[in-house]
Design a protein around this motif. Structure first.
Motif, PDB file in Angstrom:
ATOM      1  N   PHE A 225      21.170 -39.932  -1.641  1.00 40.51           N
ATOM      2  CA  PHE A 225      20.609 -39.217  -0.731  1.00 40.51           C
ATOM      3  C   PHE A 225      20.466 -39.846   0.576  1.00 40.51           C
ATOM      4  CE2 PHE A 225      16.392 -37.119   0.452  1.00 40.51           C
ATOM      5  CZ  PHE A 225      16.807 -36.006   1.303  1.00 40.51           C
ATOM      6  N   VAL A 226      21.446 -39.629   1.327  1.00 41.89           N
ATOM      7  CA  VAL A 226      21.517 -40.114   3.052  1.00 41.89           C
ATOM      8  C   VAL A 226      20.469 -39.033   3.729  1.00 41.89           C
ATOM      9  CG1 VAL A 226      22.847 -40.602   4.756  1.00 41.89           C
ATOM     10  CG2 VAL A 226      23.845 -40.722   2.242  1.00 41.89           C
ATOM     11  N   CYS A 227      19.533 -39.740   4.146  1.00 38.84           N
ATOM     12  CA  CYS A 227      18.384 -38.869   4.966  1.00 38.84           C
ATOM     13  C   CYS A 227      17.956 -39.455   6.162  1.00 38.84           C
ATOM     14  CB  CYS A 227      17.267 -38.583   3.928  1.00 38.84           C
ATOM     15  SG  CYS A 227      16.091 -37.490   4.438  1.00 38.84           S
ATOM     16  N   GLU A 228      17.732 -38.689   7.073  1.00 39.99           N
ATOM     17  CA  GLU A 228      17.337 -38.980   8.425  1.00 39.99           C
ATOM     18  C   GLU A 228      15.646 -39.448   8.243  1.00 39.99           C
ATOM     19  OE1 GLU A 228      14.664 -37.359  10.844  1.00 39.99           O
ATOM     20  OE2 GLU A 228      15.461 -35.440  10.838  1.00 39.99           O
ATOM     21  N   SER A 229      15.439 -40.497   8.866  1.00 38.07           N
ATOM     22  CA  SER A 229      13.902 -40.809   8.852  1.00 38.07           C
ATOM     23  C   SER A 229      13.632 -41.568  10.222  1.00 38.07           C
ATOM     24  CB  SER A 229      13.853 -42.115   7.889  1.00 38.07           C
ATOM     25  OG  SER A 229      14.669 -43.161   8.055  1.00 38.07           O
ATOM     26  N   MET A 245      12.207 -35.625  10.358  1.00 39.17           N
ATOM     27  CA  MET A 245      11.273 -36.475   9.316  1.00 39.17           C
ATOM     28  C   MET A 245      10.972 -37.818   9.409  1.00 39.17           C
ATOM     29  SD  MET A 245      13.483 -34.528   5.926  1.00 39.17           S
ATOM     30  CE  MET A 245      12.560 -35.562   4.766  1.00 39.17           C
ATOM     31  N   THR A 246       9.815 -38.153   8.523  1.00 40.65           N
ATOM     32  CA  THR A 246       9.602 -39.542   8.483  1.00 40.65           C
ATOM     33  C   THR A 246      10.107 -40.341   7.546  1.00 40.65           C
ATOM     34  OG1 THR A 246       7.711 -39.244   7.306  1.00 40.65           O
ATOM     35  CG2 THR A 246       7.496 -38.992   9.530  1.00 40.65           C
ATOM     36  N   ALA A 247       9.986 -41.781   7.386  1.00 44.79           N
ATOM     37  CA  ALA A 247      10.403 -42.255   6.332  1.00 44.79           C
ATOM     38  C   ALA A 247       9.637 -41.979   4.848  1.00 44.79           C
ATOM     39  CB  ALA A 247      10.322 -43.911   6.615  1.00 44.79           C
ATOM     40  N   ALA A 248       8.116 -41.816   5.141  1.00 42.37           N
ATOM     41  CA  ALA A 248       7.543 -41.358   4.034  1.00 42.37           C
ATOM     42  C   ALA A 248       8.096 -40.057   3.460  1.00 42.37           C
ATOM     43  CB  ALA A 248       6.054 -41.201   4.634  1.00 42.37           C
ATOM     44  N   ALA A 250      10.994 -38.576   3.669  1.00 39.77           N
ATOM     45  CA  ALA A 250      12.334 -38.686   2.983  1.00 39.77           C
ATOM     46  C   ALA A 250      12.055 -39.292   1.633  1.00 39.77           C
ATOM     47  CB  ALA A 250      13.016 -39.623   4.030  1.00 39.77           C
ATOM     48  N   ALA A 251      11.192 -40.101   1.540  1.00 40.75           N
ATOM     49  CA  ALA A 251      11.009 -41.017   0.249  1.00 40.75           C
ATOM     50  C   ALA A 251      10.182 -39.989  -0.650  1.00 40.75           C
ATOM     51  CB  ALA A 251       9.978 -42.283   0.398  1.00 40.75           C
ATOM     52  N   ALA A 252       9.225 -39.009  -0.372  1.00 42.40           N
ATOM     53  CA  ALA A 252       8.502 -38.297  -1.000  1.00 42.40           C
ATOM     54  C   ALA A 252       9.446 -37.068  -1.560  1.00 42.40           C
ATOM     55  CB  ALA A 252       7.569 -37.634  -0.234  1.00 42.40           C
ATOM     56  N   GLU A 280       7.394 -48.384   4.285  1.00 43.59           N
ATOM     57  CA  GLU A 280       6.720 -47.020   4.311  1.00 43.59           C
ATOM     58  C   GLU A 280       7.235 -46.305   3.111  1.00 43.59           C
ATOM     59  OE1 GLU A 280       5.264 -44.839   7.828  1.00 43.59           O
ATOM     60  OE2 GLU A 280       6.650 -43.262   7.172  1.00 43.59           O
ATOM     61  N   ALA A 281       8.511 -46.267   2.809  1.00 45.07           N
ATOM     62  CA  ALA A 281       9.277 -45.370   1.991  1.00 45.07           C
ATOM     63  C   ALA A 281       8.694 -45.882   0.549  1.00 45.07           C
ATOM     64  CB  ALA A 281      10.964 -45.610   2.017  1.00 45.07           C
ATOM     65  N   ARG A 282       8.939 -47.398   0.470  1.00 44.48           N
ATOM     66  CA  ARG A 282       8.383 -47.919  -0.813  1.00 44.48           C
ATOM     67  C   ARG A 282       7.011 -47.347  -1.500  1.00 44.48           C
ATOM     68  NH1 ARG A 282      11.480 -48.302  -4.283  1.00 44.48           N
ATOM     69  NH2 ARG A 282      12.804 -49.937  -3.343  1.00 44.48           N
ATOM     70  N   GLU A 283       6.302 -47.056  -0.529  1.00 46.39           N
ATOM     71  CA  GLU A 283       4.681 -46.443  -0.917  1.00 46.39           C
ATOM     72  C   GLU A 283       4.953 -44.959  -1.606  1.00 46.39           C
ATOM     73  OE1 GLU A 283       2.313 -46.112   2.308  1.00 46.39           O
ATOM     74  OE2 GLU A 283       2.282 -48.236   2.853  1.00 46.39           O
ATOM     75  N   HIS A 284       6.074 -44.206  -1.404  1.00 47.01           N
ATOM     76  CA  HIS A 284       6.289 -43.087  -2.102  1.00 47.01           C
ATOM     77  C   HIS A 284       7.409 -42.809  -3.003  1.00 47.01           C
ATOM     78  CE1 HIS A 284       3.664 -41.487   0.834  1.00 47.01           C
ATOM     79  NE2 HIS A 284       4.169 -42.357   1.739  1.00 47.01           N
TER      80      HIS A 284
END
Length: 314
Positions: A225-229, A245-248, A250-252, A280-284
């Motif tokens: 999943f290639v996603c803008e953050s 979108m934010t990194a959070a 994208a991760a959620a 930030e992404a790792r938190e979600h």
């Protein structure tokens, strides 16, 4: 057969930086080479990455903001300069036809190659390709924008040990695959007795958008999943205002959709430390995360193989 990999040509958003070129991504997939969102400078980045014009079979433009399309003139002219022998097809929002026309003919050049146009219209579009399907969904951005997904069809993997146990060999194996059943030693053997499901791979590509239902649909079950953050969560209000979108987020999305590999990219020039996006992404999301950098080569995950009750990587 070429490797299945994402070649990252650029990771910046609106403004490039010393270390990030404008967008550009080549997805190598067997005999296909899909170039996504060639921003300014893409042709030169291709040289650095070892990507030739002849590698490109399709061009996918999510929308017509400059950082996602201003490299089109150079790429199209290079395809013609190199006299690429195969046809190339370009997919883009139909509402941006006038922009595509201007970019296609931005300057004088001798047109040698064949470039087909496939404008996208409607909330959902599905385009059958050889051995693949290219899906597009309309996203939520101030200008019309589409996300893309490549879907490989599901298949079945034959189990040699089961074939031997049931005495099936030679031409009977092919007949079993074609017809779904054969007779062996006085009994009917069905395909599902000697094979296992082999789920096709899915790669989703989502650039400029707010988090919306279409993003979740594209990400659902994606292996990559290639996603803008563009922003971090501290600027979430700014992200929504400008359709990002934010990194959070994208991760959620990746977590909720069961994504295997999340690739974060399209970073605002206000941020210098890519590790902040990873943190930030790792938190979600506890799956695999790659924070893209210019000229990275990121392999597409291999198919998952179900071993009669167990699941493991092939």
């Amino acid at each position: 057969m070429s490797p299945r990999e994402l070649v990252v040509l650029g990771t910046a958003s609106q403004a490039p930086t010393r270390h990030r070129n404008h967008n550009g991504y080549l997805l190598r997939w067997d005999r296909e080479g899909l170039l996504f969102d060639p921003g300014e400078g893409t042709q030169r980045q291709m040289l650095y990455a070892g990507v030739s014009a002849s590698d490109i079979t399709r061009i996918c433009v999510t929308h017509f903001h400059g950082d996602h399309c201003l490299g089109l003139p150079g790429v199209i002219q290079r395809i013609n300069l190199d006299r690429v022998a195969h046809d190339v097809t370009a997919y883009f929002p139909a509402s941006g036809q006038r922009f595509f026309d201007r970019l296609h003919h931005a300057s004088v050049f001798h047109e040698e190659a064949v470039l087909h146009e496939h404008p996208l219209d409607g909330d959902s579009v599905s385009v059958p390709l050889p051995e693949l399907t290219l899906e597009a969904r309309r996203l939520s951005h101030p200008v019309e924008s589409y996300g893309f997904r490549l879907v490989e069809p599901d298949s079945r993997r034959m189990l040699p040990e089961r074939l031997r146990e049931l005495g099936i060999a030679g031409p009977d194996v092919g007949r079993l695959q074609r017809e779904g059943a054969v007779e062996a030693d006085g009994r009917v053997v069905r395909l599902d007795e000697v094979s296992e499901p082999h789920k096709g791979l899915r790669v989703a590509f989502v650039m400029d958008t707010r988090r919306c239902d279409a993003v979740a649909e594209l990400a659902e079950g994606a292996d990559m999943f290639v996603c803008e953050s563009t922003f971090l969560d501290a600027e979430a209000d700014l992200a929504r205002t400008h359709g990002h979108m934010t990194a959070a987020e994208a991760a959620a999305t990746a977590r909720d959709a069961g994504v295997r590999l999340l690739v974060l990219t399209h970073f605002s020039q206000r941020y210098n430390d890519p590790q902040a996006f990873l943190a930030e992404a790792r938190e979600h999301f506890d799956g695999e995360i790659a924070v893209a950098a210019d000229l990275d080569r990121i392999p597409v995950p291999k198919r998952l193989r179900s071993a009669r009750g167990e699941t493991g990587k092939s």
